[in-house]
Design a protein around this motif. Structure first.
Motif, PDB file in Angstrom:
ATOM      1  N   ILE A 210       0.392  -1.400   0.240  1.00  0.00           N
ATOM      2  CA  ILE A 210       0.023  -0.179   0.225  1.00  0.00           C
ATOM      3  C   ILE A 210       0.559   1.257  -0.159  1.00  0.00           C
ATOM      4  O   ILE A 210       0.556   1.529  -0.847  1.00  0.00           O
ATOM      5  N   ASP A 211       1.820   1.429   0.870  1.00  0.00           N
ATOM      6  CA  ASP A 211       2.645   2.712   0.825  1.00  0.00           C
ATOM      7  C   ASP A 211       3.403   2.716  -0.544  1.00  0.00           C
ATOM      8  O   ASP A 211       3.902   3.454  -1.015  1.00  0.00           O
ATOM      9  N   SER A 212       3.725   1.543  -1.049  1.00  0.00           N
ATOM     10  CA  SER A 212       4.833   1.435  -2.727  1.00  0.00           C
ATOM     11  C   SER A 212       2.962   2.395  -3.812  1.00  0.00           C
ATOM     12  O   SER A 212       3.769   2.747  -4.171  1.00  0.00           O
ATOM     13  N   ALA A 213       2.033   1.900  -3.205  1.00  0.00           N
ATOM     14  CA  ALA A 213       1.068   2.528  -3.939  1.00  0.00           C
ATOM     15  C   ALA A 213       1.218   3.965  -3.413  1.00  0.00           C
ATOM     16  O   ALA A 213       0.416   4.803  -4.738  1.00  0.00           O
ATOM     17  N   THR A 214       1.258   4.527  -2.343  1.00  0.00           N
ATOM     18  CA  THR A 214       0.904   5.937  -2.310  1.00  0.00           C
ATOM     19  C   THR A 214       1.741   7.060  -2.207  1.00  0.00           C
ATOM     20  O   THR A 214       2.158   8.056  -2.922  1.00  0.00           O
ATOM     21  N   LEU A 215       3.313   6.317  -2.885  1.00  0.00           N
ATOM     22  CA  LEU A 215       4.534   6.949  -2.551  1.00  0.00           C
ATOM     23  C   LEU A 215       5.037   6.536  -1.403  1.00  0.00           C
ATOM     24  O   LEU A 215       5.928   7.680  -0.996  1.00  0.00           O
ATOM     25  N   MET A 216       4.278   7.108  -0.535  1.00  0.00           N
ATOM     26  CA  MET A 216       4.705   6.756   0.901  1.00  0.00           C
ATOM     27  C   MET A 216       6.088   6.242   1.341  1.00  0.00           C
ATOM     28  O   MET A 216       6.681   6.573   1.854  1.00  0.00           O
ATOM     29  N   ASN A 217       5.936   4.861   0.076  1.00  0.00           N
ATOM     30  CA  ASN A 217       7.249   4.114   0.797  1.00  0.00           C
ATOM     31  C   ASN A 217       8.521   5.095   0.560  1.00  0.00           C
ATOM     32  O   ASN A 217       9.163   4.526   1.064  1.00  0.00           O
ATOM     33  N   LYS A 218       8.469   5.663  -1.159  1.00  0.00           N
ATOM     34  CA  LYS A 218       9.650   6.484  -1.231  1.00  0.00           C
ATOM     35  C   LYS A 218      10.094   7.723  -0.239  1.00  0.00           C
ATOM     36  O   LYS A 218      11.066   8.076  -0.301  1.00  0.00           O
ATOM     37  N   GLY A 219       8.308   8.081   0.222  1.00  0.00           N
ATOM     38  CA  GLY A 219       9.232   9.168   1.122  1.00  0.00           C
ATOM     39  C   GLY A 219       9.578   7.960   2.651  1.00  0.00           C
ATOM     40  O   GLY A 219      10.541   8.785   2.808  1.00  0.00           O
ATOM     41  N   LEU A 220       9.203   7.428   2.523  1.00  0.00           N
ATOM     42  CA  LEU A 220      10.294   6.777   4.163  1.00  0.00           C
ATOM     43  C   LEU A 220      11.114   6.606   3.984  1.00  0.00           C
ATOM     44  O   LEU A 220      12.025   6.753   4.205  1.00  0.00           O
ATOM     45  N   GLU A 221      11.353   6.047   2.654  1.00  0.00           N
ATOM     46  CA  GLU A 221      12.812   5.733   2.236  1.00  0.00           C
ATOM     47  C   GLU A 221      13.953   7.092   1.496  1.00  0.00           C
ATOM     48  O   GLU A 221      15.124   7.219   1.875  1.00  0.00           O
ATOM     49  N   MET A 222      12.911   7.707   1.431  1.00  0.00           N
ATOM     50  CA  MET A 222      13.891   9.426   1.242  1.00  0.00           C
ATOM     51  C   MET A 222      15.128   9.697   3.246  1.00  0.00           C
ATOM     52  O   MET A 222      15.917   9.838   3.249  1.00  0.00           O
ATOM     53  N   ILE A 223      13.669   9.550   3.565  1.00  0.00           N
ATOM     54  CA  ILE A 223      13.838   9.615   5.548  1.00  0.00           C
ATOM     55  C   ILE A 223      14.861   8.278   5.881  1.00  0.00           C
ATOM     56  O   ILE A 223      15.716   9.149   6.552  1.00  0.00           O
ATOM     57  N   GLU A 224      15.235   7.503   5.162  1.00  0.00           N
ATOM     58  CA  GLU A 224      15.616   6.652   5.724  1.00  0.00           C
ATOM     59  C   GLU A 224      17.187   6.411   4.943  1.00  0.00           C
ATOM     60  O   GLU A 224      18.234   6.718   5.406  1.00  0.00           O
ATOM     61  N   ALA A 225      17.480   6.754   3.406  1.00  0.00           N
ATOM     62  CA  ALA A 225      18.610   7.158   3.400  1.00  0.00           C
ATOM     63  C   ALA A 225      19.034   8.530   3.988  1.00  0.00           C
ATOM     64  O   ALA A 225      19.802   8.297   3.826  1.00  0.00           O
ATOM     65  N   HIS A 226      18.182   9.420   4.318  1.00  0.00           N
ATOM     66  CA  HIS A 226      19.006  10.632   4.760  1.00  0.00           C
ATOM     67  C   HIS A 226      19.241   9.986   6.156  1.00  0.00           C
ATOM     68  O   HIS A 226      20.873  10.365   6.322  1.00  0.00           O
ATOM     69  N   TYR A 227      18.893   9.767   6.802  1.00  0.00           N
ATOM     70  CA  TYR A 227      19.699   9.082   8.447  1.00  0.00           C
ATOM     71  C   TYR A 227      20.966   7.920   7.950  1.00  0.00           C
ATOM     72  O   TYR A 227      22.142   8.132   8.693  1.00  0.00           O
ATOM     73  N   LEU A 228      21.070   7.081   6.583  1.00  0.00           N
ATOM     74  CA  LEU A 228      21.516   6.189   6.411  1.00  0.00           C
ATOM     75  C   LEU A 228      23.048   6.572   6.276  1.00  0.00           C
ATOM     76  O   LEU A 228      24.255   6.294   6.389  1.00  0.00           O
ATOM     77  N   ILE A 231      23.124  12.661   3.791  1.00  0.00           N
ATOM     78  CA  ILE A 231      22.556  13.048   2.277  1.00  0.00           C
ATOM     79  C   ILE A 231      21.782  14.138   3.284  1.00  0.00           C
ATOM     80  O   ILE A 231      20.274  13.678   4.133  1.00  0.00           O
ATOM     81  N   PRO A 232      20.970  15.389   3.102  1.00  0.00           N
ATOM     82  CA  PRO A 232      20.380  16.320   3.350  1.00  0.00           C
ATOM     83  C   PRO A 232      19.374  16.245   2.310  1.00  0.00           C
ATOM     84  O   PRO A 232      19.364  15.826   1.017  1.00  0.00           O
ATOM     85  N   PRO A 233      17.766  15.832   2.301  1.00  0.00           N
ATOM     86  CA  PRO A 233      16.614  16.096   1.869  1.00  0.00           C
ATOM     87  C   PRO A 233      16.534  16.414   0.828  1.00  0.00           C
ATOM     88  O   PRO A 233      16.050  16.011  -0.241  1.00  0.00           O
TER      89      PRO A 233
END
Ligand code: NAD
Ligand code: MG
Length: 391
Positions: A210-228, A231-233
């Motif tokens: 469902i997260d993939s369908a709403t694109l929230m998955n990509k939003g969550l992954e952007m935050i995940e990438a920021h911490y890992l 790199i700033p958003p």
């Protein structure tokens, strides 16, 4: 040669959990499963226990039995609930904890594993969204490795491969766009969970689908990438790439873009995390670019898929707000799956909770847990005034 590694799998009966077991079964000489946790498909969990003979098993508080295996004379210690997950994650002797749980319930077990000195292979992105700064501090303090399993982050990890962070211009996350990438707002009002659960390129658990369908998955992954990757958003870009062959890219200061490509199959990023820094043959089919013919890219439709901007906003507001957004999303996804709200009401519900919630600072895990809890209550409360397909 790799030393045999003791593995604990949190979420062993789910999509990532079962694929982790396939990878482990390919290399029985490399891995020993010493702990399992699951709260669904108990028949499968019972078979996994027979196969691997773990020292400790964790189920949910209200879990069904384990086909008599947990009775007197059991060969493993059975623990339960959130406390049990933490106990299992900290089990002495583990070489790596694979966190394939869903939702922010994964945060405390991740911290428990890190504090016990265990390396973590993290599929559970909600952990970093809710408590990214705490997790990264704990990783540094305890000198453990945190390896992503999410395919985009595994791609970034390979593209960066020890290169100087100062030379990175942008991280470019690719997104399949999900099943509705060409839908208009009008079409999206008619979408139901059975349509959303039909993902074009990946077969995954319900929440992430469902997260993939709403694109929230990509939003969550952007935050995940920021911490890992630190790199700033504003330097983490999103591009829609429906074929899901390029799993992500890094653009460097000289204009070079380095990408990682493969057949879409989670067993590859899982194996990467389990065997890093070694590379071994995998179960994944060769990627035949000549047969694919072309790869396509386009911009995400941010006006229609509002969850993406909510994630950037959450990180900008900082403090507990990413945790608040994540908790409201978990409630919204569940409500959508139950047919209580329409597809377009998912971002509406999340945005309402984010507006109302205080942006308190995160000093300890208690701050995150309390924000997660209050955001869930707010979302549940707001749900009572929603009717399906009102927008
Ligand atoms: P899933 O729903 O298929 O599996 C979740 C597993 O966790 C199940 O075994 C379930 O029983 C267990 N679990 C849930 N709550 C538990 C509890 N309280 N105690 C013990 N066990 C519990 O989910 P999934 O698709 O495998 O996704 C797992 C995580 O990986 C998510 O954070 C998701 O976003 C991420 N992820 C998944 C994929 C994918 O392809 N499935 C890809 C990238 C990232
Ligand atoms: Mg992903």
């Amino acid at each position: 040669m790799l030393k045999k590694k003791n593995i604990i799998i949190l979420g062993s009966t789910g999509s990532i959990g079962t694929q982790t077991i396939e990878v482990i079964a390919k290399y029985p000489g490399l891995f020993q499963v010493i702990g399992l946790a699951a709260n669904s498909r108990f028949d499968l969990l019972a078979r996994q226990i027979k196969q691997f003979k773990p020292r400790m098993v964790c189920t949910g508080d209200q879990a069904a039995g384990l086909a008599g295996m947990d009775g007197p004379g059991a060969k493993f210690k059975l623990v339960k609930g959130p406390q049990g997950l933490k106990q299992l994650a900290a089990l002495p002797g583990a070489g790596m904890v694979v966190n394939a749980l869903v939702g922010s319930a994964g945060l405390e077990p991740t911290l428990a594993a890190i504090r016990a000195g265990h390396d973590v292979a993290l599929a559970n992105k909600e952990t970093l969204v809710a408590g990214g700064s705490l997790v990264m501090q704990a990783v540094k303090k305890n000198r453990v490795r945190l390896l992503p399993i999410d395919s985009e982050h595994v791609a970034l990890h390979q593209c960066l491969d020890g290169r100087d962070a100062k030379t990175v211009k942008n991280l470019i996350l690719t997104a399949s766009g999900g099943p509705f990438r060409n839908h208009s707002i009008k079409q999206l009002t008619r979408v139901r969970s059975r349509h959303a659960l039909n993902h074009p390129t990946w077969s995954m658990g319900q929440k992430v689908t469902i997260d993939s369908a709403t694109l929230m998955n990509k939003g969550l992954e952007m935050i995940e990438a920021h911490y890992l990757f630190g790199i700033p958003p504003e330097r983490i870009k999103i591009v829609i790439h429906p074929e899901s062959i390029i799993h992500s890219m890094v653009e460097f200061n000289d204009g070079s873009i380095i990408a990682q490509l493969s057949t879409p199959d989670m067993r590859l990023p899982i194996q990467y995390a389990l065997t890093h820094p070694q590379r071994l043959p995998s179960l994944v089919k060769d990627c035949r670019l000549d047969e694919l013919g072309k790869l396509t890219f386009h911009k995400p439709d941010r006006m229609t898929f509002k969850c993406l901007d909510l994630a950037y906003l959450a990180l900008k507001r900082g403090g507990v707000i990413p945790a608040v957004m994540n908790a409201a999303n978990e409630i919204a996804v569940q409500a959508f799956l139950e047919g209580r709200i329409g597809f377009l009401q998912i971002p509406e519900l999340i945005s309402g909770v984010m507006k109302k919630h205080q942006a308190a600072m995160v000093r300890s895990v208690a701050d995150v847990v309390s924000a997660d809890h209050s955001a869930r209550l707010m979302a549940q409360d707001d749900l009572t005034s929603f009717r399906p397909n009102k927008h």
